[in-house]
Design a protein around this motif. Structure first.
Motif, PDB file in Angstrom:
ATOM      1  N   ALA A   1      -5.006  58.291  65.181  1.00 34.93           N
ATOM      2  CA  ALA A   1      -4.075  58.431  63.765  1.00 34.93           C
ATOM      3  C   ALA A   1      -5.194  58.995  62.811  1.00 34.93           C
ATOM      4  O   ALA A   1      -6.375  58.702  63.000  1.00 34.93           O
TER       5      ALA A   1
ATOM      6  N   ASP B   1       5.243  55.150  61.117  1.00 34.92           N
ATOM      7  CA  ASP B   1       5.650  54.670  62.213  1.00 34.92           C
ATOM      8  C   ASP B   1       5.653  55.546  63.798  1.00 34.92           C
ATOM      9  O   ASP B   1       5.961  55.145  64.925  1.00 34.92           O
ATOM     10  N   ALA B   2       5.563  57.091  63.344  1.00 32.47           N
ATOM     11  CA  ALA B   2       5.595  57.887  64.406  1.00 32.47           C
ATOM     12  C   ALA B   2       4.313  57.800  65.221  1.00 32.47           C
ATOM     13  O   ALA B   2       4.582  58.207  66.305  1.00 32.47           O
ATOM     14  N   CYS B   3       3.406  57.194  64.770  1.00 30.23           N
ATOM     15  CA  CYS B   3       2.320  57.192  65.543  1.00 30.23           C
ATOM     16  C   CYS B   3       1.684  55.714  65.618  1.00 30.23           C
ATOM     17  O   CYS B   3       1.302  55.131  66.640  1.00 30.23           O
ATOM     18  N   HIS B   4       1.645  55.006  64.299  1.00 34.93           N
ATOM     19  CA  HIS B   4       1.292  53.579  64.376  1.00 34.93           C
ATOM     20  C   HIS B   4       2.145  52.704  64.513  1.00 34.93           C
ATOM     21  O   HIS B   4       3.316  52.659  64.455  1.00 34.93           O
ATOM     22  N   GLY B   5       1.723  51.426  65.395  1.00 37.15           N
ATOM     23  CA  GLY B   5       2.620  50.371  65.761  1.00 37.15           C
ATOM     24  C   GLY B   5       1.925  49.285  66.435  1.00 37.15           C
ATOM     25  O   GLY B   5       0.760  49.359  66.868  1.00 37.15           O
TER      26      GLY B   5
ATOM     27  N   ALA C   1      -4.020  54.308  67.142  1.00 41.02           N
ATOM     28  CA  ALA C   1      -2.933  53.816  66.380  1.00 41.02           C
ATOM     29  C   ALA C   1      -2.245  52.589  66.859  1.00 41.02           C
ATOM     30  O   ALA C   1      -1.218  52.227  66.474  1.00 41.02           O
ATOM     31  N   GLU C   2      -2.767  52.043  67.894  1.00 43.90           N
ATOM     32  CA  GLU C   2      -2.410  50.924  68.355  1.00 43.90           C
ATOM     33  C   GLU C   2      -2.562  49.470  67.581  1.00 43.90           C
ATOM     34  O   GLU C   2      -4.005  49.556  67.146  1.00 43.90           O
TER      35      GLU C   2
ATOM     36  N   SER D   1       2.082  59.409  68.569  1.00 48.03           N
ATOM     37  CA  SER D   1       1.870  58.525  69.877  1.00 48.03           C
ATOM     38  C   SER D   1       2.948  57.594  70.223  1.00 48.03           C
ATOM     39  O   SER D   1       2.929  57.130  71.183  1.00 48.03           O
ATOM     40  N   GLN D   2       3.699  57.574  69.216  1.00 43.03           N
ATOM     41  CA  GLN D   2       5.197  56.994  69.368  1.00 43.03           C
ATOM     42  C   GLN D   2       6.092  57.748  70.121  1.00 43.03           C
ATOM     43  O   GLN D   2       7.168  57.015  70.416  1.00 43.03           O
TER      44      GLN D   2
END
Lengths: 317, 150
Positions: A30, A62-66, A192-193, B44-45
């Protein structure tokens, strides 16, 4: 039935073929720098997506990070009871210095997603340490997009404050606007995790310039004729009563004084506070910076005290 | 009964051998469709998750070999090729080409969990992005698409 089966078989074949190559350890990445939002996609950038969650963007961090805890921050300066036309608001977003990795993007847009009003960052000379990267450089940058959006971004560089000034449109006809505030608290892993994304949408409605309820204030600058004129009429009436009736004159005088004070206050509309809100209207702001110049004036003029300070005019250093 | 049907399906699927995957132009995929999918799908999500059926690999997103490739190194040939294969898989359809998941699911009103923060699906038929992918899927050669800003 055979058609469906053949499709199923074809799909399975493609997936199996892909899996033969694709089953390897993978990591998702990200952005740690807002500048990557404008970089082409095949170079790893957002290709114009800034993830503010605005109507012209739609997506947020939040499309990538979470997987992590969201950034806890404080937002000050929001015109929560409505924005007044032409008024400048300083929006101040701050989070704990203990947060090691954080990034924030912000945007103010109208119902169509376009920039509304004027959104700007503080000049360099007014930046606080909290608004700077660990290297000392400015943390936040502004992006003007061809699509009519203006986005502010603060990358993961050690800063823990984002200030911006938003000047409301000159007409309430612009309607409600939205402050989009998207943030990520990172875990420092570079992927991004384990990061905590968050999106705040603040809807800000215009206040009616006639019936606005939050616009009372003591008048300092230009006055409205109507309240002052009314005060004069009342003062004249009270004085007339005091002249004709001596009994209870103390009460009358007190009432007159009250009315005089009341007539001195009038409604100052928020869009009339532009000048009053300027930093140089604050009494003795940065007083320590003025000592040298005041000393020079005192030396030259052979006097002191005109600016409210104490000191001698002897000319000695 | 279900097991019998499933068995018949598998047998007929294996024996027919007549089905072919759509094979749109790979060059156009690399030049136009791949960056577009990276931009709008490869998070990634979303479809940057290797557990998904339809996955897009690439720089700034899911890397195929993270031990070798830096996060923002140019896409490798394997990444583009693999993304192409997964994209082809999402183009299988019965009836009209528009029924293919790749073209149908991002549109309004279809089952797609990737709604944005306003509850909208990703694309609309009127958007250049969707139209470009649809043209590519139909085998139409793609011209320069600088206006997509990819």
């Amino acid at each position: 039935m055979s058609g469906r089966a053949s499709l199923l078989a074809a799909s399975l074949a493609a997936v199996i073929a892909a899996l033969v190559v694709g089953v390897t350890p993978a990591a998702s990445h990200a952005y740690s720098s807002p500048r990557l939002y404008s970089t082409p996609a095949h170079e790893g950038g957002g290709a114009g997506r800034y993830f503010t969650g605005s109507r012209l963007d739609g997506l947020s961090c939040d499309a990538c990070h979470g997987g992590g805890e969201p950034l806890v921050h404080v937002v000050r300066g929001l015109p929560e009871f409505g924005w007044a036309p032409g008024t400048a608001y300083t929006l101040d977003i701050e989070w704990s210095p203990a947060v090691e990795h954080a990034a924030v993007v912000a945007e103010v847009s109208d119902a169509s997603g376009l920039a509304v009003g004027e959104l700007s960052l503080p000049p360099d000379e007014l930046l606080t340490d909290a608004e700077r990267c660990a290297s000392g450089t400015r943390a936040a940058v502004a992006f003007d997009l061809d699509s009519g959006r203006r986005v502010l971004g603060l990358g993961d560089c050690g800063a823990h404050r984002l200030r911006m000034q938003w000047r409301a449109p000159t007409s309430p006809a612009a309607g409600p606007v939205w402050l989009h505030l998207a943030s990520v608290q990172g875990d420092g892993s570079g992927d991004a995790e384990g990061d905590g994304p968050m999106l705040e949408l603040h809807r800000l409605d215009p206040i009616d310039p006639i019936d606005g309820a939050s616009t009372e204030g003591c008048q300092i600058g230009a006055s409205e004729i109507r309240p002052v004129g009314l005060g004069l009429v009342l003062m004249f009436g009270v004085g007339l009563l005091a002249y004709r009736r001596r009994r209870g004159s103390a009460t009358t005088v007190a009432l007159a004084l009250g009315l005089i004070c009341a007539s001195g206050c009038a409604r100052v509309q928020p869009w009339e506070r532009d000048r009053l809100a300027q930093p140089d209207m604050v009494i003795d702001i940065g007083g320590e910076l003025l000592v040298a110049s005041e000393h020079a004036v005192e030396y030259r003029e052979g006097s002191a005290g005109a600016v409210g300070g104490a000191g001698g005019g002897c000319g000695c250093n | 009964m279900r097991s019998v049907v499933a068995g018949v399906l598998l047998v007929t699927g294996c024996t027919s051998g007549a089905a072919e995957l759509p094979a749109p132009d790979y060059g156009d995929f690399r030049a136009v469709v791949y960056p577009l999918l990276l931009r709008d799908c490869g998070f990634s999500q979303c479809h940057g998750d290797p557990e998904r059926f339809f996955v897009v690999w690439g720089p700034g997103r899911l890397r195929l070999e993270p031990d070798i490739d830096g996060p923002f190194d140019p896409p490798t040939e394997d990444e583009v090729w693999l993304s192409y294969q997964r994209t082809r898989s999402a183009l299988t359809y019965e009836g009209e080409l528009d029924d293919a998941p790749l073209l149908q699911k991002p549109l309004e009103g279809h089952a797609h969990r990737g709604e944005d923060v306003w509850g909208r699906n990703l694309w609309q038929r009127s958007e250049p992005s969707w139209q470009e992918v649809a043209r590519w899927a139909a085998g139409v050669p793609l011209a320069e698409t600088e206006e997509l800003g990819l």
